[in-house]
Design a protein around this motif. Structure first.
Motif, mmCIF file in Angstrom:
data_model
loop_
_atom_site.group_PDB
_atom_site.id
_atom_site.type_symbol
_atom_site.label_atom_id
_atom_site.label_comp_id
_atom_site.label_asym_id
_atom_site.label_seq_id
_atom_site.Cartn_x
_atom_site.Cartn_y
_atom_site.Cartn_z
ATOM 1 N N THR A 37 0.811 -1.226 0.000
ATOM 2 C CA THR A 37 0.000 0.000 0.000
ATOM 3 C C THR A 37 0.841 1.272 0.000
ATOM 4 O O THR A 37 0.358 2.316 -0.405
ATOM 5 C CB THR A 37 -0.951 0.044 1.210
ATOM 6 N N SER A 38 2.105 1.177 0.427
ATOM 7 C CA SER A 38 2.914 2.398 0.442
ATOM 8 C C SER A 38 3.624 2.603 -0.895
ATOM 9 O O SER A 38 4.254 3.627 -1.122
ATOM 10 C CB SER A 38 3.950 2.346 1.572
ATOM 11 N N ASP A 39 3.486 1.636 -1.798
ATOM 12 C CA ASP A 39 4.124 1.753 -3.106
ATOM 13 C C ASP A 39 3.466 2.879 -3.904
ATOM 14 O O ASP A 39 2.352 3.301 -3.604
ATOM 15 C CB ASP A 39 3.979 0.420 -3.855
ATOM 16 N N LYS A 40 4.172 3.337 -4.926
ATOM 17 C CA LYS A 40 3.650 4.407 -5.780
ATOM 18 C C LYS A 40 2.273 3.990 -6.326
ATOM 19 O O LYS A 40 2.103 2.904 -6.850
ATOM 20 C CB LYS A 40 4.618 4.656 -6.940
ATOM 21 N N GLY A 41 1.275 4.857 -6.175
ATOM 22 C CA GLY A 41 -0.071 4.539 -6.649
ATOM 23 C C GLY A 41 -0.880 3.704 -5.680
ATOM 24 O O GLY A 41 -2.032 3.406 -5.923
ATOM 25 N N THR A 48 9.141 6.866 -0.234
ATOM 26 C CA THR A 48 10.400 6.797 0.515
ATOM 27 C C THR A 48 10.347 5.665 1.540
ATOM 28 O O THR A 48 11.242 4.835 1.620
ATOM 29 C CB THR A 48 10.677 8.138 1.225
ATOM 30 N N LEU A 49 9.267 5.649 2.317
ATOM 31 C CA LEU A 49 9.078 4.597 3.303
ATOM 32 C C LEU A 49 9.130 3.229 2.616
ATOM 33 O O LEU A 49 9.750 2.280 3.107
ATOM 34 C CB LEU A 49 7.722 4.784 3.997
ATOM 35 N N ASN A 50 8.476 3.159 1.444
ATOM 36 C CA ASN A 50 8.424 1.911 0.702
ATOM 37 C C ASN A 50 9.822 1.433 0.317
ATOM 38 O O ASN A 50 10.152 0.251 0.459
ATOM 39 C CB ASN A 50 7.549 2.111 -0.542
ATOM 40 N N ARG A 51 10.644 2.376 -0.136
ATOM 41 C CA ARG A 51 11.995 1.998 -0.552
ATOM 42 C C ARG A 51 12.829 1.539 0.642
ATOM 43 O O ARG A 51 13.556 0.556 0.562
ATOM 44 C CB ARG A 51 12.687 3.170 -1.259
ATOM 45 N N VAL A 52 12.713 2.254 1.760
ATOM 46 C CA VAL A 52 13.478 1.899 2.953
ATOM 47 C C VAL A 52 13.080 0.501 3.442
ATOM 48 O O VAL A 52 13.917 -0.365 3.703
ATOM 49 C CB VAL A 52 13.251 2.948 4.081
ATOM 50 N N LEU A 53 11.774 0.284 3.514
ATOM 51 C CA LEU A 53 11.274 -1.011 3.976
ATOM 52 C C LEU A 53 11.712 -2.139 3.031
ATOM 53 O O LEU A 53 12.133 -3.209 3.466
ATOM 54 C CB LEU A 53 9.742 -0.953 4.069
#
Lengths: 214, 369
Positions: A37-41, A48-53
């Motif tokens: 759900t934090s991915d783009k779209g 950013t959170l998505n990439r870190v995770l």
């Protein structure tokens, strides 16, 4: 006496796998939901959170379990106060299993048709409703399948944990079967592991099939 | 041109065909949904998906949006419940600009606007009952009330017996009926239909359209639908808008647009519904008269049921009917005839003039010997 020892080994294995898989389940599902759900779209888009995770998950997924176990010894001591025994094995097992399971659950969540999310938005669902009433129920058969794989992988890893004194079936097979050349013990342990894995796989497949209404 | 014939509706008084007692004159204050200078450009795309859309959708009407794929229909429809965020312009629903709505306001707005989809978008892990119940459940409606409403709606769409079944066991038409029940469960004022019949066979399409028409009449719901099939527009819409490359190229009452389509895209979309010359004749058609015996082939469009005696008297000479019929469009009838008329090659001008007195639209298709 042999029977007692094998029974104890089985119980230790079940305890290690049971506790670490339960924690992996409780931590992995939210992690997977967050990854999707934090991915783009996504409905909680936060790139950013998505990439870190994602990077965090990849980091732990890329370390071989044996090395992870050793590297985590100071952390394990901090958490459970010992580096020996069943509970000491639970720490690295959980840390290895959670990202593993999260990635598999993530795939199932991503496969949920975007049209369903759109329909849910159109009917006035809030974002948490979409997670709870759409994403999770629709992905559930896949998540159950992924959890089955995680359980089997954990049995595999728990045998390695036996090598640092965690106990369990792996430990028995290693000490008696390998170090003392007692092939009878070795074969008994193998038979028990095969039966255990088959049972888990069978149960998991049945459950996933029952939940799949498509 | 002025025919005062009437179309007989069983059990109803004859309705005048050309006067418009049942359709309201455009009135901005009565607009249920209004687009003002609406535009949408997707990131990374040079060509806007929507451009300069100004439209009024009146309360209680069935409003059709048609266009080829990629014309922007879907984007336009989705701006009404803000599944799509416009880049420019405004959308007013009940006179309120929905552009600045926060999540709470959007949730409320969406509960007052139902939506159905081409691929139904039912939750596969939920039964028919649970699917219809879901919008009420997330809105915190009490269980007794939920049961009452779900039962009533399943009855409306004729699926009471299937309430415990999962969507995978339903046919396409049944799935869309569940979709309709789910869309209506909050008593919406507007129903959005996204290619709702495009995945269905013709017979099922007819039954779903009948259901939509029934809902529109009984509940007074405003229906906005998008489609690429003119037959859907003909069968249930009051108003139609033709979109091409993100712009409105034609709009008006359906029977008028059918009678006199001006834009090439509209004509292309209409082609399958138009009377066509028999193939044998098409091959013989010439662009100009070949001899004194040539007959001109005309396509005549006339509102109402064509008065053939008047036609023969108007055209004079030897008139042959090659193809034609009368289509019912809402309360209107539209006659379309293809005829050949034997006449002197020098008299085509006066002949067409006479034809225009009888028909609203006259098109010369060619000449045959």
């Amino acid at each position: 006496m042999w029977f007692d020892r094998l029974l104890q080994g089985l119980l230790d294995t079940l305890l290690m796998v049971g506790v670490s898989s339960l924690i992996a389940l409780l931590a992995g599902v939210p992690m997977a939901v967050l990854l999707v759900t934090s991915d783009k779209g996504g409905i909680f888009a936060a790139p950013t959170l998505n990439r870190v995770l994602g990077a965090f998950v990849n980091l732990f997924r890329s370390i071989p379990f044996l090395i992870l176990m050793v590297a985590l010894i100071p952390f394990t001591r901090m958490v459970v106060g010992t580096t020996y025994g069943v509970w000491a094995a639970v720490v690295p097992l959980t840390i290895a299993a959670t990202p593993f399971f999260a990635r598999i659950a993530e795939v199932s969540l991503r496969e949920v048709d975007h049209g369903l999310v759109e329909a849910a938005q159109a009917m006035g669902c809030r974002r948490w409703h979409i997670v709870w009433h759409v994403l999770l129920p629709e992905a559930l058969p896949g998540i159950v399948g992924g959890f089955t794989i995680t359980l089997v992988t954990l049995i595999n890893s728990s045998a390695m944990a036996g090598a640092i004194g965690a106990g369990g079936l792996g430990d028995i097979a290693y000490r008696y079967g390998y170090q003392r050349f007692d092939s009878q013990i070795m074969l008994t342990v193998i038979a028990m592991l095969v039966a255990l894995v088959a049972l888990i796989q069978l149960g998991g497949d049945r459950l996933a099939r029952g939940l799949n209404k498509r | 041109m002025s025919q005062t014939s009437a179309l007989k509706v069983p059990g109803a008084a004859p309705l005048p065909l050309q006067a418009e007692p049942l359709t309201l004159r455009p009135n901005v204050n009565d607009a249920h949904v209004r687009f003002i200078g609406l535009g949408k450009t997707y990131p990374g795309q040079a060509q806007p998906a929507l451009q300069g859309i100004d439209l009024n959708i009146r309360r209680g009407e069935i409003f059709g949006i048609i266009g080829r794929s990629g014309a922007g229909k879907s984007s336009l429809l989705r701006t009404i419940n803000r599944l799509e965020q416009p880049s420019h312009g405004r959308v007013l629903v009940d006179q309120v600009d929905i552009g600045g709505f926060d999540e709470d306001q959007l949730v409320n707005l969406r509960r007052s606007i139902g939506m159905i989809f081409q691929h139904f978008n039912l939750m596969s892990a939920k039964t028919v009952w649970q699917n219809v119940e879901l919008p009420l459940k997330v809105a915190g409606v009490a269980k007794a009330e939920r049961q009452r409403k779900v039962r009533a709606l399943l009855q409306l769409v004729g699926l009471e017996e299937k309430h415990q079944v999962y969507p995978a066991q339903l046919s396409g038409g049944q799935k869309q009926r569940v979709g309709i029940a789910r869309a209506l469960v909050h008593d919406p004022r507007i129903l959005l239909c996204d290619e709702a019949t495009s995945a269905l066979d013709p017979e099922t399409t007819a039954s779903i359209l009948e259901l939509l028409r029934d809902i529109n009449r009984r509940l007074g719901l405003t229906i906005v639908l998008i489609t690429h099939e003119m037959a859907v527009i003909r069968d249930i819409c009051h108003q139609v808008v033709v979109l091409d490359r993100g712009q409105v190229v034609e709009q008006g009452e359906v029977w008028r647009v059918f009678g006199a389509a001006r834009h090439a895209v509209t004509r292309t979309l209409l082609a399958p519904l138009q009377p066509r010359l028999p193939d044998a004749l098409t091959g013989r058609l010439q662009a100009s008269p070949a001899s004194r015996d040539s007959a001109v082939v005309l396509k005549l469009t006339v509102p109402g049921e064509p008065d053939l005696t008047a036609l023969f008297n108007t055209l004079g000479g030897s008139v042959r009917l090659l193809q034609g019929g009368v289509q019912a469009i809402g309360e209107h009838a539209l006659g379309q005839l293809i005829v050949s008329v034997q006449h002197s090659p020098h008299a085509t001008g006066p002949l067409l003039e006479r034809a225009r007195r009888w028909a609203e639209d006259v098109e010369v298709l060619g000449y045959v010997v």
